[in-house]
Design a protein around this motif. Structure first.
Motif, PDB file in Angstrom:
ATOM      1  N   PRO A 202       5.471  14.449  -8.689  1.00 30.10           N
ATOM      2  CA  PRO A 202       5.234  13.831  -7.385  1.00 30.10           C
ATOM      3  C   PRO A 202       5.998  14.606  -6.304  1.00 30.10           C
ATOM      4  CG  PRO A 202       6.156  12.247  -8.955  1.00 30.10           C
ATOM      5  CD  PRO A 202       6.244  13.599  -9.574  1.00 30.10           C
ATOM      6  N   LEU A 203       5.277  15.074  -5.295  1.00 31.66           N
ATOM      7  CA  LEU A 203       5.906  15.818  -4.201  1.00 31.66           C
ATOM      8  C   LEU A 203       6.120  14.942  -2.974  1.00 31.66           C
ATOM      9  CD1 LEU A 203       3.978  19.195  -4.500  1.00 31.66           C
ATOM     10  CD2 LEU A 203       6.233  18.605  -5.416  1.00 31.66           C
ATOM     11  N   ARG A 204       5.372  13.843  -2.902  1.00 31.97           N
ATOM     12  CA  ARG A 204       5.573  12.881  -1.811  1.00 31.97           C
ATOM     13  C   ARG A 204       5.247  11.496  -2.341  1.00 31.97           C
ATOM     14  NH1 ARG A 204       1.934  14.278   2.343  1.00 31.97           N
ATOM     15  NH2 ARG A 204       0.399  12.966   1.303  1.00 31.97           N
ATOM     16  N   VAL A 205       6.061  10.517  -1.937  1.00 32.79           N
ATOM     17  CA  VAL A 205       5.827   9.111  -2.260  1.00 32.79           C
ATOM     18  C   VAL A 205       6.032   8.333  -0.964  1.00 32.79           C
ATOM     19  CG1 VAL A 205       6.604   7.111  -3.592  1.00 32.79           C
ATOM     20  CG2 VAL A 205       6.694   9.401  -4.621  1.00 32.79           C
TER      21      VAL A 205
ATOM     22  N   MET B  84       1.946   4.613 -14.031  1.00 39.70           N
ATOM     23  CA  MET B  84       3.223   5.293 -14.261  1.00 39.70           C
ATOM     24  C   MET B  84       3.130   6.288 -15.414  1.00 39.70           C
ATOM     25  SD  MET B  84       5.978   2.260 -13.817  1.00 39.70           S
ATOM     26  CE  MET B  84       6.756   1.979 -12.250  1.00 39.70           C
ATOM     27  N   ARG B  85       2.263   6.008 -16.388  1.00 42.22           N
ATOM     28  CA  ARG B  85       2.094   6.941 -17.513  1.00 42.22           C
ATOM     29  C   ARG B  85       1.638   8.307 -17.022  1.00 42.22           C
ATOM     30  NH1 ARG B  85      -0.570   2.537 -19.441  1.00 42.22           N
ATOM     31  NH2 ARG B  85       0.653   1.293 -20.853  1.00 42.22           N
ATOM     32  N   ASP B  86       0.769   8.319 -16.009  1.00 40.53           N
ATOM     33  CA  ASP B  86       0.276   9.590 -15.467  1.00 40.53           C
ATOM     34  C   ASP B  86       1.365  10.360 -14.735  1.00 40.53           C
ATOM     35  OD1 ASP B  86      -2.232   9.082 -16.452  1.00 40.53           O
ATOM     36  OD2 ASP B  86      -3.060   8.406 -14.540  1.00 40.53           O
ATOM     37  N   VAL B  87       2.246   9.655 -14.057  1.00 45.28           N
ATOM     38  CA  VAL B  87       3.293  10.321 -13.282  1.00 45.28           C
ATOM     39  C   VAL B  87       4.431  10.796 -14.177  1.00 45.28           C
ATOM     40  CG1 VAL B  87       4.995  10.028 -11.447  1.00 45.28           C
ATOM     41  CG2 VAL B  87       2.729   9.029 -11.195  1.00 45.28           C
ATOM     42  N   PHE B  88       4.813   9.975 -15.160  1.00 44.89           N
ATOM     43  CA  PHE B  88       5.965  10.290 -16.001  1.00 44.89           C
ATOM     44  C   PHE B  88       5.561  10.866 -17.347  1.00 44.89           C
ATOM     45  CE2 PHE B  88       7.507   6.861 -13.171  1.00 44.89           C
ATOM     46  CZ  PHE B  88       8.416   7.616 -12.459  1.00 44.89           C
ATOM     47  N   ASP B  89       4.526  11.689 -17.364  1.00 45.76           N
ATOM     48  CA  ASP B  89       4.060  12.277 -18.613  1.00 45.76           C
ATOM     49  C   ASP B  89       4.601  13.685 -18.849  1.00 45.76           C
ATOM     50  OD1 ASP B  89       2.642  13.778 -16.792  1.00 45.76           O
ATOM     51  OD2 ASP B  89       0.683  13.375 -17.660  1.00 45.76           O
TER      52      ASP B  89
ATOM     53  N   HIS C 135       0.872  -1.171   0.000  1.00 39.29           N
ATOM     54  CA  HIS C 135       0.000   0.000   0.000  1.00 39.29           C
ATOM     55  C   HIS C 135       0.907   1.217   0.000  1.00 39.29           C
ATOM     56  CE1 HIS C 135      -3.170   2.814   1.003  1.00 39.29           C
ATOM     57  NE2 HIS C 135      -2.387   3.282   1.943  1.00 39.29           N
ATOM     58  N   GLY C 136       0.450   2.252  -0.610  1.00 36.79           N
ATOM     59  CA  GLY C 136       1.236   3.478  -0.592  1.00 36.79           C
ATOM     60  C   GLY C 136       0.385   4.641  -1.028  1.00 36.79           C
ATOM     61  N   ASN C 137       1.003   5.788  -1.058  1.00 38.77           N
ATOM     62  CA  ASN C 137       0.310   6.965  -1.560  1.00 38.77           C
ATOM     63  C   ASN C 137       1.324   7.934  -2.127  1.00 38.77           C
ATOM     64  OD1 ASN C 137       1.004   9.109   0.516  1.00 38.77           O
ATOM     65  ND2 ASN C 137       0.088   7.561   1.831  1.00 38.77           N
ATOM     66  N   MET C 138       0.807   8.807  -2.956  1.00 39.63           N
ATOM     67  CA  MET C 138       1.621   9.857  -3.559  1.00 39.63           C
ATOM     68  C   MET C 138       0.813  11.136  -3.498  1.00 39.63           C
ATOM     69  SD  MET C 138       2.975   7.725  -6.920  1.00 39.63           S
ATOM     70  CE  MET C 138       3.087   9.170  -7.869  1.00 39.63           C
ATOM     71  N   CYS C 139       1.511  12.240  -3.369  1.00 39.00           N
ATOM     72  CA  CYS C 139       0.867  13.538  -3.499  1.00 39.00           C
ATOM     73  C   CYS C 139       1.443  14.141  -4.773  1.00 39.00           C
ATOM     74  CB  CYS C 139       1.139  14.413  -2.279  1.00 39.00           C
ATOM     75  SG  CYS C 139      -0.085  15.722  -2.095  1.00 39.00           S
ATOM     76  N   VAL C 140       0.580  14.318  -5.778  1.00 41.59           N
ATOM     77  CA  VAL C 140       1.034  14.662  -7.120  1.00 41.59           C
ATOM     78  C   VAL C 140       0.498  16.030  -7.531  1.00 41.59           C
ATOM     79  CG1 VAL C 140       1.045  13.915  -9.528  1.00 41.59           C
ATOM     80  CG2 VAL C 140       1.056  12.207  -7.705  1.00 41.59           C
TER      81      VAL C 140
ATOM     82  N   PRO D  78       8.977  18.496 -17.158  1.00 42.24           N
ATOM     83  CA  PRO D  78       9.420  17.882 -18.419  1.00 42.24           C
ATOM     84  C   PRO D  78      10.614  16.958 -18.270  1.00 42.24           C
ATOM     85  CG  PRO D  78       9.967  20.220 -18.362  1.00 42.24           C
ATOM     86  CD  PRO D  78       9.106  19.942 -17.166  1.00 42.24           C
ATOM     87  N   TRP D  79      11.395  17.103 -17.229  1.00 41.49           N
ATOM     88  CA  TRP D  79      12.563  16.242 -17.043  1.00 41.49           C
ATOM     89  C   TRP D  79      12.159  14.815 -16.691  1.00 41.49           C
ATOM     90  CZ3 TRP D  79      11.126  20.296 -14.018  1.00 41.49           C
ATOM     91  CH2 TRP D  79      10.655  20.001 -12.755  1.00 41.49           C
ATOM     92  N   LEU D  80      10.929  14.580 -16.223  1.00 40.26           N
ATOM     93  CA  LEU D  80      10.497  13.221 -15.910  1.00 40.26           C
ATOM     94  C   LEU D  80      10.128  12.424 -17.154  1.00 40.26           C
ATOM     95  CD1 LEU D  80       8.326  13.739 -12.703  1.00 40.26           C
ATOM     96  CD2 LEU D  80      10.634  12.805 -12.885  1.00 40.26           C
ATOM     97  N   ARG D  81       9.642  13.088 -18.176  1.00 40.36           N
ATOM     98  CA  ARG D  81       9.199  12.393 -19.394  1.00 40.36           C
ATOM     99  C   ARG D  81      10.360  11.839 -20.218  1.00 40.36           C
ATOM    100  NH1 ARG D  81       7.413  15.745 -23.855  1.00 40.36           N
ATOM    101  NH2 ARG D  81       7.112  17.131 -22.131  1.00 40.36           N
ATOM    102  N   PRO D  82      11.370  12.616 -20.537  1.00 42.94           N
ATOM    103  CA  PRO D  82      12.397  12.103 -21.455  1.00 42.94           C
ATOM    104  C   PRO D  82      13.202  10.934 -20.922  1.00 42.94           C
ATOM    105  CG  PRO D  82      12.591  14.486 -21.196  1.00 42.94           C
ATOM    106  CD  PRO D  82      11.586  13.999 -20.203  1.00 42.94           C
ATOM    107  N   VAL D  83      13.335  10.821 -19.600  1.00 40.17           N
ATOM    108  CA  VAL D  83      14.156   9.748 -19.057  1.00 40.17           C
ATOM    109  C   VAL D  83      13.622   8.390 -19.470  1.00 40.17           C
ATOM    110  CG1 VAL D  83      14.969   8.683 -16.930  1.00 40.17           C
ATOM    111  CG2 VAL D  83      14.864  11.160 -17.106  1.00 40.17           C
ATOM    112  N   LEU D  84      12.315   8.211 -19.379  1.00 39.07           N
ATOM    113  CA  LEU D  84      11.727   6.917 -19.688  1.00 39.07           C
ATOM    114  C   LEU D  84      10.940   6.909 -20.992  1.00 39.07           C
ATOM    115  CD1 LEU D  84      10.576   5.855 -16.117  1.00 39.07           C
ATOM    116  CD2 LEU D  84      12.567   5.067 -17.391  1.00 39.07           C
ATOM    117  N   ALA D  85      11.133   7.912 -21.820  1.00 41.16           N
ATOM    118  CA  ALA D  85      10.406   7.968 -23.092  1.00 41.16           C
ATOM    119  C   ALA D  85      10.657   6.694 -23.884  1.00 41.16           C
ATOM    120  CB  ALA D  85      10.838   9.192 -23.890  1.00 41.16           C
ATOM    121  N   GLY D  86       9.596   6.057 -24.297  1.00 46.93           N
ATOM    122  CA  GLY D  86       9.717   4.844 -25.090  1.00 46.93           C
ATOM    123  C   GLY D  86       9.857   3.576 -24.278  1.00 46.93           C
TER     124      GLY D  86
END
Length: 172
Positions: A109-112, A99-104, A72-77, A83-91
């Motif tokens: 994410p401010l807390r995990v 994960m698509r919602d977080v790394f778009d 169980h977990g939570n995130m505050c998003v 934009p730096w989150l998208r290119p790292v895992l692009a493709g």
């Protein structure tokens, strides 16, 4: 961790060990199937975007609850450009649909928080302050005395000898 977008590479710097690992992001994208992005221990995770809002690091973020087998977990998003989150895992295929919602590139994410099946908190990452300022480019150069590692060569050497790579968490 530094990202060189023009060179499409990431530099993981360890001052303690006086070394830098240079990761070619194009190569990483071809070497990281979903099975490697997430090892499957948690199984499929259900995400509930609760509609509850909090304030962290002077930003408004929505609480997302994550539930999976034994976890169980939570995130505050925050819905703000990252934009730096998208290119790292692009493709890279995502192991979990959420994960698509977080790394778009438009969520931050401010807390995990990760909780085990026993209810004990295992991991907490929190952003406490975001500061936007110009910094001298000289801060982004690796000292010449640092050892430079190429993960492709390290992986190949490890496979040849039967060794495995150390966990990234073992190198603060």
């Amino acid at each position: 961790m530094l990202f060189d977008w023009d060179g499409d590479r990431m530099l993981a710097i360890s001052d303690r060990q006086r070394r830098v690992t240079v990761v070619d992001l194009k190569w990483l994208r071809t070497q990281t199937p979903a099975a490697r992005v997430h090892d499957g221990r948690m199984g499929k995770i259900a995400v509930e975007k609760t509609g509850k809002w909090e304030e962290m690091a002077d930003r408004r973020c929505q609480l997302w609850e994550l539930n999976g087998p034994g976890e169980h977990g939570n995130m505050c998003v925050a819905a703000e450009p990252a934009p730096w989150l998208r290119p790292v895992l692009a493709g890279v295929p995502y192991a979990q649909p959420w994960m698509r919602d977080v790394f778009d590139g438009s969520h931050l994410p401010l807390r995990v928080v990760d909780m085990g099946a026993d209810g004990v908190e295992r991991l907490r990452l929190e952003v406490v302050r975001i500061q936007t300022t110009l910094v001298p480019e000289s801060l982004f150069t690796v000292p010449e005395s640092y050892q430079v590692l190429d993960p492709r060569a390290v992986a190949a050497a490890g496979q040849a000898s039967g060794d495995t790579l150390p966990s990234p968490s073992s190198d603060p």
